[in-house]
Design an enzyme around this catalytic site. Structure first.
Site, short mmCIF file in Angstrom:
data_model
loop_
_atom_site.label_atom_id
_atom_site.label_comp_id
_atom_site.label_asym_id
_atom_site.label_seq_id
_atom_site.Cartn_x
_atom_site.Cartn_y
_atom_site.Cartn_z
NE ARG A 23 -4.30 -1.44 0.16
CZ ARG A 23 -5.39 -1.26 0.90
NH1 ARG A 23 -5.48 -0.23 1.70
NH2 ARG A 23 -6.38 -2.10 0.81
NE ARG A 27 -6.88 5.77 2.57
CZ ARG A 27 -7.75 4.89 3.06
NH1 ARG A 27 -8.99 5.24 3.27
NH2 ARG A 27 -7.36 3.67 3.34
NE ARG A 36 -9.76 7.75 -3.31
CZ ARG A 36 -11.04 7.96 -3.59
NH1 ARG A 36 -11.37 8.81 -4.55
NH2 ARG A 36 -11.99 7.34 -2.93
CG ASP A 73 -8.89 -2.72 -4.47
OD1 ASP A 73 -8.31 -2.15 -3.53
OD2 ASP A 73 -9.74 -3.62 -4.29
CE1 TYR A 149 -13.23 -6.67 1.91
CE2 TYR A 149 -11.66 -8.29 1.08
CZ TYR A 149 -11.98 -7.27 1.95
OH TYR A 149 -11.06 -6.84 2.86
O1 CP3 Z 1 0.02 -1.55 -2.51
C1 CP3 Z 1 -0.24 -0.62 -3.31
O2 CP3 Z 1 0.18 0.53 -3.16
C2 CP3 Z 1 -1.06 -0.95 -4.56
C3 CP3 Z 1 -2.45 -0.69 -4.45
C4 CP3 Z 1 -3.40 -1.60 -3.68
C5 CP3 Z 1 -4.64 -1.11 -3.21
N1 CP3 Z 1 -5.36 -2.16 -2.71
C6 CP3 Z 1 -5.08 0.29 -3.30
C7 CP3 Z 1 -6.18 0.76 -2.43
C8 CP3 Z 1 -3.35 -2.96 -3.38
C9 CP3 Z 1 -2.21 -3.97 -3.59
C10 CP3 Z 1 -4.59 -3.30 -2.77
C11 CP3 Z 1 -4.95 -4.67 -2.34
C12 CP3 Z 1 -6.19 -4.90 -1.59
N2 CP3 Z 1 -7.41 -4.30 -1.75
C13 CP3 Z 1 -6.33 -5.90 -0.60
C14 CP3 Z 1 -5.27 -6.89 -0.19
C15 CP3 Z 1 -4.19 -6.28 0.63
C16 CP3 Z 1 -4.62 -5.66 1.93
O3 CP3 Z 1 -4.29 -4.49 2.13
O4 CP3 Z 1 -5.26 -6.35 2.73
C17 CP3 Z 1 -7.66 -5.84 -0.13
C18 CP3 Z 1 -8.27 -6.72 0.95
C19 CP3 Z 1 -8.34 -4.82 -0.88
C20 CP3 Z 1 -9.77 -4.43 -0.80
C21 CP3 Z 1 -9.91 -3.03 -0.37
N3 CP3 Z 1 -9.60 -1.94 -1.17
C22 CP3 Z 1 -10.36 -2.54 0.87
C23 CP3 Z 1 -10.79 -3.41 2.04
C24 CP3 Z 1 -10.33 -1.15 0.80
C25 CP3 Z 1 -10.82 -0.18 1.84
C26 CP3 Z 1 -9.87 -0.07 2.99
C27 CP3 Z 1 -9.00 1.13 2.82
O5 CP3 Z 1 -7.78 1.00 3.03
O6 CP3 Z 1 -9.56 2.18 2.52
C28 CP3 Z 1 -9.80 -0.79 -0.47
C29 CP3 Z 1 -9.57 0.57 -0.97
C30 CP3 Z 1 -8.18 0.91 -1.40
N4 CP3 Z 1 -7.38 0.12 -2.20
C31 CP3 Z 1 -7.46 2.11 -1.12
C32 CP3 Z 1 -6.23 2.02 -1.75
C33 CP3 Z 1 -5.14 3.05 -1.79
C34 CP3 Z 1 -8.01 3.28 -0.33
C35 CP3 Z 1 -9.08 3.97 -1.11
C36 CP3 Z 1 -8.95 5.46 -1.17
O7 CP3 Z 1 -7.88 6.02 -1.44
O8 CP3 Z 1 -10.00 6.12 -1.00
#
Ligand code: CP3
Length: 343
Positions: A23, A27, A36, A73, A149
């Site tokens: 990640r 943010r 964003r 994602d 999910y």
């Molecule tokens: O690692 C990186 O920088 C690459 C981008 C990446 C994102 N999601 C961007 C993201 C990767 C590799 C993921 C994987 C992901 N997504 C997982 C597996 C890894 C983990 O962290 O557990 C899972 C379970 C998801 C599903 C997901 N996407 C959730 C549960 C959420 C909401 C939680 C949160 O952190 O807000 C997301 C949204 C998400 N994916 C964001 C980002 C940067 C935040 C959204 C935003 O910026 O508004």
């Protein structure tokens, strides 16, 4: 020029471990928040190649990590399978629940890969801009985690809805998982063709499964994905991240054929060294909360990771994603300390 990250995945330990963060685009970075806000929705950010590439490169420019991970994602696969996927601000993902055998029977078997074309376009852009020592990582969610999910329609503390469906209707659940396996194989192969050097399979919710279920829903599908990808790209480098697998990690490594595992911060060091790191590379495993805390606690936590694992094949990372409230100066402190490591 060689890429230290790929050297470790190819079995060659580096004196100073390569470093990146799960990640790492996100943010905690003001430049991410700015883009964003301009992009509109989260999926618009993922599916606009220019934006996705820019966000992928932001942490590389700022910190010179050894690897970039494409910004996307894990839920783009359900989206391409025609499911409704939305990201509500502050609430996480929202999908239409796929929670009965009848609904699963209506699921498309093939994703619309046209919908994922912007991800491949973003990879090609990033590839062009990266220097020759920085690796590019493609990824997908593991079928179990993506299914949790899809079944519940949102995140839950213990993914009970998917666990229950898998007990009550194992055949229907298997059908869902197999659709995800086949589409993940094609998605990952396409990412390699678009310029990814290596792949990571995120099984964030592996740790909620008892051993028998873990073997069926985490190990089995990961093994089929690894085999399927290597059928088309024989030397594909693949990292597995079965978060929370604990004592089941050696079995995961043996059975899946991954080149590395990403480990969370609760992993037991001697088990990892003696039964995991002796076979594959290890990636991890700083507690993201230590990174927020900073100061002496952070230094100590970094040194623990190095002491535990840097004598073998190690890619320094966090045990899970960086949290939005993390101070940037603490990330800098971490990188400086890891890069100053002397064996
Ligand atoms: O690692 C990186 O920088 C690459 C981008 C990446 C994102 N999601 C961007 C993201 C990767 C590799 C993921 C994987 C992901 N997504 C997982 C597996 C890894 C983990 O962290 O557990 C899972 C379970 C998801 C599903 C997901 N996407 C959730 C549960 C959420 C909401 C939680 C949160 O952190 O807000 C997301 C949204 C998400 N994916 C964001 C980002 C940067 C935040 C959204 C935003 O910026 O508004």
């Amino acid at each position: 020029m060689t890429k230290p990250f790929l050297e470790v995945l190819s079995g060659r330990k580096q004196a100073v471990p390569p470093i990146w963060m799960m990640r790492q685009a996100g943010r905690y970075l003001p430049e991410y928040r700015e883009l964003r806000a301009r992009a509109g929705s989260f999926l618009d950010l993922c599916f606009t190649p220019e934006y996705a590439a820019e966000v992928t490169l932001q942490p590389i420019r700022r910190f010179s990590f050894d690897a970039a991970i494409i910004f996307s994602d894990i839920l783009v696969i359900p989206h391409a399978l025609g499911r409704s996927v939305r990201f509500e601000a502050g609430e996480g993902p929202r999908l239409d629940p796929l929670d009965t055998p009848e609904k699963i029977a209506t699921l498309a078997s093939r994703a619309d890969f046209g919908k994922l074309e912007p991800v491949f376009a973003a990879l090609r852009r990033v590839r062009q801009e990266l220097d020759d020592k920085t690796a590019l990582i493609g990824f997908c969610g593991a079928p179990w985690t993506v299914a949790t999910y899809m079944v519940a329609g949102h995140g839950t503390p213990d993914q009970a809805p998917a666990r229950m469906l898998a007990y009550r209707h194992p055949d229907a659940f298997e059908e869902l998982v197999e659709v995800l396996v086949q589409n993940s194989i094609q998605y990952l192969v396409s990412q390699l063709k678009a310029g990814a050097d290596a792949l990571q399979i995120f099984d964030t919710w592996a740790g909620v499964l008892p051993p028998r279920e873990f073997a069926r829903w985490s190990i089995g599908p990961a093994h089929r994905i690894v085999e399927g990808v290597r059928q088309q790209v024989p030397d594909a480098k693949i990292i597995g991240f079965p978060r929370g697998a604990g004592g089941l990690l050696p079995a995961y490594v043996d059975a899946t054929g991954v080149d590395a595992v990403s480990i969370d911060w609760a992993a037991e060091p001697s088990l990892i060294r003696e039964r995991v790191q002796n076979r594959v590379a290890v990636q991890g495993n700083l507690d993201p909360l230590a990174l927020i805390a900073g100061g002496a606690a952070l230094d100590r936590a970094i040194d623990d990771v190095l002491e535990n694992y840097a004598s073998g094949r190690l890619i320094f990372n966090l045990g899970h994603g960086i949290l939005p409230e993390t101070p940037i100066s603490h990330v800098e402190q971490m990188i400086k300390r890891v890069r100053a490591y002397k064996p």
